[in-house]
Design a protein around this motif. Structure first.
Motif, PDB file in Angstrom:
ATOM      1  N   ASP A 327       0.830  -1.216   0.000  1.00 30.85           N
ATOM      2  CA  ASP A 327       0.000   0.000   0.000  1.00 30.85           C
ATOM      3  C   ASP A 327       0.863   1.265   0.000  1.00 30.85           C
ATOM      4  OD1 ASP A 327      -2.358  -1.496   0.175  1.00 30.85           O
ATOM      5  OD2 ASP A 327      -2.159  -1.665   2.354  1.00 30.85           O
ATOM      6  N   CYS A 328       2.152   1.104   0.297  1.00 25.57           N
ATOM      7  CA  CYS A 328       3.019   2.280   0.407  1.00 25.57           C
ATOM      8  C   CYS A 328       3.577   2.656  -0.969  1.00 25.57           C
ATOM      9  CB  CYS A 328       4.168   1.992   1.367  1.00 25.57           C
ATOM     10  SG  CYS A 328       5.317   3.363   1.487  1.00 25.57           S
ATOM     11  N   LYS A 329       3.345   3.916  -1.341  1.00 21.15           N
ATOM     12  CA  LYS A 329       3.791   4.379  -2.673  1.00 21.15           C
ATOM     13  C   LYS A 329       5.317   4.386  -2.795  1.00 21.15           C
ATOM     14  CE  LYS A 329      -0.072   7.269  -4.110  1.00 21.15           C
ATOM     15  NZ  LYS A 329      -0.923   7.492  -2.922  1.00 21.15           N
ATOM     16  N   LEU A 330       6.005   4.399  -1.644  1.00 18.16           N
ATOM     17  CA  LEU A 330       7.466   4.479  -1.683  1.00 18.16           C
ATOM     18  C   LEU A 330       8.128   3.097  -1.783  1.00 18.16           C
ATOM     19  CD1 LEU A 330       8.018   7.144   1.136  1.00 18.16           C
ATOM     20  CD2 LEU A 330       7.491   7.505  -1.262  1.00 18.16           C
ATOM     21  N   PHE A 331       7.335   2.044  -1.520  1.00 18.60           N
ATOM     22  CA  PHE A 331       7.882   0.680  -1.460  1.00 18.60           C
ATOM     23  C   PHE A 331       8.583   0.280  -2.768  1.00 18.60           C
ATOM     24  CE2 PHE A 331       7.477  -3.889  -2.267  1.00 18.60           C
ATOM     25  CZ  PHE A 331       8.095  -4.407  -1.146  1.00 18.60           C
ATOM     26  N   GLY A 332       9.836  -0.090  -2.650  1.00 14.03           N
ATOM     27  CA  GLY A 332      10.590  -0.577  -3.807  1.00 14.03           C
ATOM     28  C   GLY A 332      10.999   0.517  -4.774  1.00 14.03           C
ATOM     29  N   LYS A 334      11.277   4.735  -3.846  1.00 17.58           N
ATOM     30  CA  LYS A 334      12.134   5.599  -3.028  1.00 17.58           C
ATOM     31  C   LYS A 334      12.655   4.864  -1.796  1.00 17.58           C
ATOM     32  CE  LYS A 334      11.935  10.108  -1.642  1.00 17.58           C
ATOM     33  NZ  LYS A 334      11.195  11.257  -1.120  1.00 17.58           N
ATOM     34  N   CYS A 335      11.966   3.805  -1.412  1.00 18.59           N
ATOM     35  CA  CYS A 335      12.355   3.084  -0.195  1.00 18.59           C
ATOM     36  C   CYS A 335      12.769   1.647  -0.532  1.00 18.59           C
ATOM     37  CB  CYS A 335      11.180   3.074   0.787  1.00 18.59           C
ATOM     38  SG  CYS A 335      11.598   2.262   2.343  1.00 18.59           S
ATOM     39  N   THR A 336      14.034   1.352  -0.325  1.00 16.12           N
ATOM     40  CA  THR A 336      14.587   0.010  -0.572  1.00 16.12           C
ATOM     41  C   THR A 336      15.506  -0.340   0.614  1.00 16.12           C
ATOM     42  OG1 THR A 336      16.524   0.901  -1.690  1.00 16.12           O
ATOM     43  CG2 THR A 336      14.627   0.366  -3.091  1.00 16.12           C
ATOM     44  N   PRO A 340      16.608   2.930   2.979  1.00 23.51           N
ATOM     45  CA  PRO A 340      15.331   2.799   3.685  1.00 23.51           C
ATOM     46  C   PRO A 340      14.783   4.149   4.145  1.00 23.51           C
ATOM     47  CG  PRO A 340      17.163   2.142   5.106  1.00 23.51           C
ATOM     48  CD  PRO A 340      17.765   2.482   3.782  1.00 23.51           C
ATOM     49  N   VAL A 341      13.481   4.306   4.002  1.00 20.46           N
ATOM     50  CA  VAL A 341      12.829   5.526   4.496  1.00 20.46           C
ATOM     51  C   VAL A 341      12.299   5.283   5.907  1.00 20.46           C
ATOM     52  CG1 VAL A 341      10.899   7.123   4.112  1.00 20.46           C
ATOM     53  CG2 VAL A 341      12.230   6.281   2.158  1.00 20.46           C
ATOM     54  N   GLY A 342      11.827   4.069   6.164  1.00 21.93           N
ATOM     55  CA  GLY A 342      11.274   3.744   7.485  1.00 21.93           C
ATOM     56  C   GLY A 342      11.894   2.479   8.042  1.00 21.93           C
TER      57      GLY A 342
END
Ligand code: SF4
Length: 364
Positions: A327-332, A334-336, A340-342
Motif C-alpha cells: 500500500d506504500c507508494k514508496l515501497f521498492g 524511493k524506499c529500498t 530505507p525511508v522507514g
C-alpha cells in the motif's frame, strides 16, 4: 540437522497443508505478531499454500520497527553527548529518526558501536572506564532478561560507567491494545515463539476469554507454522477458543521462571511509546528505582526537538495490520533496503524488508 530438518519435512508439510484445506471452511484472518514468523512465512511461501479463505496479516512484532521516532531521537541525542559511547544492535543503527540516524551521528564523529548483546556492551564499559557506555535496550520479553542479567553483573562488579536506555516492550499488552483499537478483524493469532519461551502461554488467556479469538504459540520452522495454522483452523471451525502451544520443544505454559525472575528484579512495568500506535500504558519496562544508577534516562540530560514521521511512510499502519507494504507508494521505489525511508525496510524482521526480499514483489 537435528531440530531443523524434521521441521522442514516436505511430506509432513504436504499432509498438513492438505488437512488445512480439508477442514477450513470459514473465512479466517490470522495475524502473526512476531516479525520472525513473518520472515519464515514469506521465506517458505506459506501464504500461497493456504486456502484462499485464510488471510494472513503481519503485526507489530519487530522490536526495531516499533521503536518510536521520539525514542530513537533520544538515542541519537545521547550519542552527541561528550565522552559517551553508544552501543546498539546493528539494525537500529540504520533506522532513520526524525532528523538523523545513529549511522549519520557516527559519520559526524559520535562513538557508536554495534554489539550482539548487552554483555558486549558491558565489556566495552570495562575497557573504557573514562567513558559512559550507553546500551540502547530494545526488544521484547525475549531480550529483557539478558539485559537484566547484565545490569546485575555490572552492579556486582562495581562497573559504574554502564547505562541502559530501556526501550523494552511487552507483547500481551500491545496485543490487547491492537484488539481494543478494533481496526483489524481477527479470528486467530499466531503467538510469538521466543517471547513465549520466556513468558509462557498463560498470559494470552485473555485473548480467547475476552475476544473469542483463537490463539496458538508457534515455532519458526515451516512445519511449526503449518501445525499452528492447522490448530487455529480447528479452533475457528469448532468455535472452541483457547490458548494452545504448537511449539512444545521451546515453550512451557508457565514460561521460564528464572528469566522472569531476572526481569522482575531489575525492571518494572511502565508505559511505552509504540510507533504508529502511541503511548500504551503498562506495555514497556523501565529500570526500578534501585537500579537507577544504570538508567541512562535518569543519568543524562538531553534536549530534543519534537519528533516527526517520514513523509509517505506507512510503517505505523503496517505495524497495526491495517496496511501492507504494497500500500506504500514508496515501497521498492524511493524506499529500498539500500535506502530505507522507514524502519520496516531496515530491520531483518520488518514487513517491508520481508516483502522486498521474499514476497512476490509487486503482487504481495
Ligand atoms: Fe515506510 Fe518504506 Fe515501508 Fe513505505 S516501504 S512503509 S516508506 S519502510
Amino acid at each position: 540437522m537435528k531440530f531443523i530438518d524434521e521441521y522442514r519435512d516436505p511430506e509432513l508439510g504436504k499432509r498438513l497443508i492438505e488437512r488445512i484445506h480439508r477442514h477450513s471452511n470459514n473465512s479466517a484472518r490470522l495475524m502473526e505478531f512476531c516479525g520472525g514468523h513473518t520472515v519464515s512465512i514469506f521465506k517458505h511461501g506459506i501464504r500461497q499454500l493456504l486456502p484462499k479463505n485464510i488471510e494472513m496479516l503481519s503485526g507489530p512484532g519487530c522490536p526495531v520497527c516499533v521503536t518510536a521516532n521520539a525514542d530513537l531521537d533520544k538515542a541519537i541525542a545521547l550519542a552527541h553527548l561528550p565522552n559517551v559511547i553508544i552501543t546498539s544492535f546493528g539494525d537500529m543503527i540504520r533506522v532513520p529518526g526524525s532528523y538523523s540516524s545513529l549511522q549519520l551521528a557516527k559519520a559526524e564523529g559520535c562513538d557508536i558501536r554495534v554489539v550482539y548483546s548487552a554483555q558486549d556492551s558491558l565489556s566495552i564499559a570495562q575497557d573504557n572506564p573514562d567513558k559512559s557506555v550507553i546500551f540502547i535496550g530494545i526488544g521484547f520479553e525475549t531480550t529483557a532478561p539478558t539485559v537484566a542479567a547484565t545490569i546485575l553483573q555490572a552492579e556486582q562488579e562495581g562497573i559504574n560507567n554502564f547505562y541502559v536506555l530501556s526501550l523494552h516492550k511487552l507483547c500481551p499488552p500491545i496485543m490487547k491494545a491492537i484488539l481494543d483499537m478494533g481496526e483489524v478483524r481477527l479470528n486467530g493469532i499466531i503467538c510469538p515463539g521466543h517471547v513465549s519461551a520466556v513468558i509462557g502461554s498463560y498470559p494470552y488467556q485473555f485473548i480467547p476469554d475476552k475476544y473469542n479469538i483463537a490463539c496458538v504459540v508457534s515455532g519458526f520452522e515451516p512445519l511449526d507454522i503449518l501445525l499452528c495454522v492447522d490448530m487455529l483452523v480447528d479452533q475457528i471451525e469448532t468455535g472452541h477458543y483457547k490458548v494452545e502451544i504448537a511449539y512444545r520443544r521451546g515453550v512451557k505454559p508457565e514460561g521460564n521462571q528464572q528469566a522472569l525472575r531476572l526481569m522482575d528484579t531489575v525492571f518494572e512495568v511502565a508505559e511505552a511509546d509504540w510507533r504508529g500506535i502511541g503511548v500504551v500504558p503498562e506495555s514497556g519496562l523501565r529500570l526500578k528505582k534501585s537500579y537507577q544508577p544504570f538508567d541512562a534516562e535518569a543519568k543524562f540530560e538531553i534536549s530534543m526537538k519534537p519528533s516527526r514521521e517520514a513523509k509517505g511512510c506507512l510503517c505505523g499502519s503496517i505495524l497495526r495490520g491495517i496496511n501492507t507494504p504494497l500500500d506504500c507508494k514508496l515501497f521498492g521505489k524511493k524506499c529500498t533496503p539500500e535506502h530505507p525511508v522507514g524502519p520496516c525496510m531496515v530491520s531483518s524482521e520488518g514487513s517491508c524488508a520481508t516483502y522486498y526480499h521474499y514476497g512476490d514483489y509487486y503482487g504481495g
